[in-house]
Design a protein around this motif. Sequence first.
Motif, short mmCIF file in Angstrom:
data_model
loop_
_atom_site.label_atom_id
_atom_site.label_comp_id
_atom_site.label_asym_id
_atom_site.label_seq_id
_atom_site.Cartn_x
_atom_site.Cartn_y
_atom_site.Cartn_z
N CYS A 148 -17.07 -2.40 -45.36
CA CYS A 148 -17.00 -4.00 -45.62
C CYS A 148 -15.50 -4.40 -45.24
N ARG A 149 -14.79 -3.57 -44.49
CA ARG A 149 -13.19 -3.80 -44.18
C ARG A 149 -12.92 -3.41 -42.65
N THR A 150 -14.05 -2.97 -42.02
CA THR A 150 -14.03 -2.74 -40.46
C THR A 150 -14.06 -3.61 -39.64
N LEU A 151 -13.47 -3.76 -38.90
CA LEU A 151 -13.44 -4.84 -37.67
C LEU A 151 -13.28 -4.42 -36.47
N ALA A 152 -14.13 -4.53 -35.23
CA ALA A 152 -14.16 -4.28 -33.99
C ALA A 152 -13.54 -5.48 -33.17
N LEU A 153 -12.19 -5.12 -32.58
CA LEU A 153 -11.58 -5.94 -31.75
C LEU A 153 -11.98 -6.00 -30.33
N PRO A 154 -11.86 -7.27 -29.46
CA PRO A 154 -12.34 -7.11 -28.16
C PRO A 154 -11.57 -5.92 -27.46
N PHE A 155 -12.77 -5.27 -26.71
CA PHE A 155 -12.04 -4.11 -26.10
C PHE A 155 -12.93 -3.78 -24.91
N PHE A 156 -12.30 -3.72 -23.41
CA PHE A 156 -12.68 -3.31 -22.33
C PHE A 156 -11.68 -2.97 -21.42
N GLY A 157 -12.00 -1.99 -20.43
CA GLY A 157 -11.15 -1.25 -19.81
C GLY A 157 -10.11 -1.85 -18.90
N ARG A 158 -10.65 -3.30 -18.45
CA ARG A 158 -9.75 -4.27 -17.73
C ARG A 158 -9.05 -4.95 -18.53
N MET A 159 -8.98 -5.15 -19.81
CA MET A 159 -7.95 -6.16 -20.64
C MET A 159 -6.63 -5.68 -20.20
N THR A 160 -5.88 -7.17 -20.18
CA THR A 160 -4.65 -6.86 -19.61
C THR A 160 -3.78 -7.07 -21.08
N SER A 161 -2.42 -6.86 -20.90
CA SER A 161 -1.41 -6.77 -22.07
C SER A 161 -1.46 -8.13 -22.69
N LYS A 162 -1.63 -9.17 -21.79
CA LYS A 162 -1.64 -10.58 -22.51
C LYS A 162 -2.83 -10.96 -23.29
N GLN A 163 -3.95 -10.21 -22.71
CA GLN A 163 -4.97 -10.59 -23.61
C GLN A 163 -4.98 -9.75 -24.90
N VAL A 164 -4.40 -8.66 -24.97
CA VAL A 164 -4.23 -7.81 -26.33
C VAL A 164 -3.55 -8.50 -27.04
N GLU A 165 -2.22 -9.02 -26.48
CA GLU A 165 -1.40 -9.72 -27.33
C GLU A 165 -1.74 -11.12 -27.83
N THR A 166 -2.59 -11.80 -27.13
CA THR A 166 -3.34 -13.02 -27.71
C THR A 166 -4.01 -12.58 -28.90
N VAL A 167 -4.99 -11.44 -28.68
CA VAL A 167 -5.89 -11.17 -29.96
C VAL A 167 -5.16 -10.78 -31.03
N CYS A 168 -3.98 -10.18 -30.84
CA CYS A 168 -3.10 -9.66 -31.83
C CYS A 168 -2.40 -10.54 -32.48
N ASP A 169 -1.82 -11.62 -31.91
CA ASP A 169 -1.26 -12.85 -32.54
C ASP A 169 -2.11 -13.64 -33.28
N THR A 170 -3.29 -13.79 -32.58
CA THR A 170 -4.38 -14.45 -33.54
C THR A 170 -4.54 -13.83 -34.70
N LEU A 171 -5.09 -12.63 -34.50
CA LEU A 171 -5.14 -11.70 -35.75
C LEU A 171 -4.15 -11.89 -36.98
N ASP A 172 -3.19 -11.65 -36.56
CA ASP A 172 -1.76 -11.84 -37.28
C ASP A 172 -1.87 -13.07 -38.15
N ARG A 173 -2.21 -14.16 -37.40
CA ARG A 173 -2.13 -15.50 -38.17
C ARG A 173 -3.48 -15.69 -39.14
N VAL A 174 -4.53 -15.27 -38.51
CA VAL A 174 -5.79 -15.29 -39.45
C VAL A 174 -5.69 -14.34 -40.74
N LEU A 175 -5.07 -13.04 -40.60
CA LEU A 175 -5.08 -12.32 -41.84
C LEU A 175 -3.88 -12.91 -42.56
#
Length: 157
Positions: A119-146
């Motif tokens: 009940c504490r696991t979370l699968a983040l968006p993940f695909f081989g062609r993800m850019t560093s900008k996309q990962v950064e957007t996910v992480c920035d948003t996740l930081d804010r939400v947490l």
Amino acid sequence: YNYRMSEINAALGVAQVSRLDEILDNRRRVAHLYMNRLMTNRYLVLPTLADDEHMSWFVFVVKLNDLFDPGDRDEIIQHLRKEGIGCNNYFPPIHLQPYITESLGTKQGDFPVTEYVACRTLALPFFGRMTSKQVETVCDTLDRVLEKQLTKGKGRF
């Protein structure tokens, strides 16, 4: 059940085998982007591998730390989705799947550690062609939400 593979799926598989190293390298690159960006996040437990271990990285799953209550993960998923971040829960306990509960009689509470982690696991968006900008957007948003989830009147700090 019919588990036979169709000819088109087999043809796609054969074509992808020739690109296997490229596919795995891309997934490894994205996983490393996530690891580097999230390694200082005090609210998450990241996947760990020994130096001599290799992983295919078909998914990138993080675990919320013990500051979070069981229902927090689902609220976090809802908030991330509202922000346009596609994520999902992950690792549902196998003993709570309908087939297993029906055939073995398992129930909630039979494996409390598994349920606690699940009940504490979370699968983040993940695909081989993800850019560093996309990962950064996910992480920035996740930081804010947490941060928002923990400070919403829980009085934990």
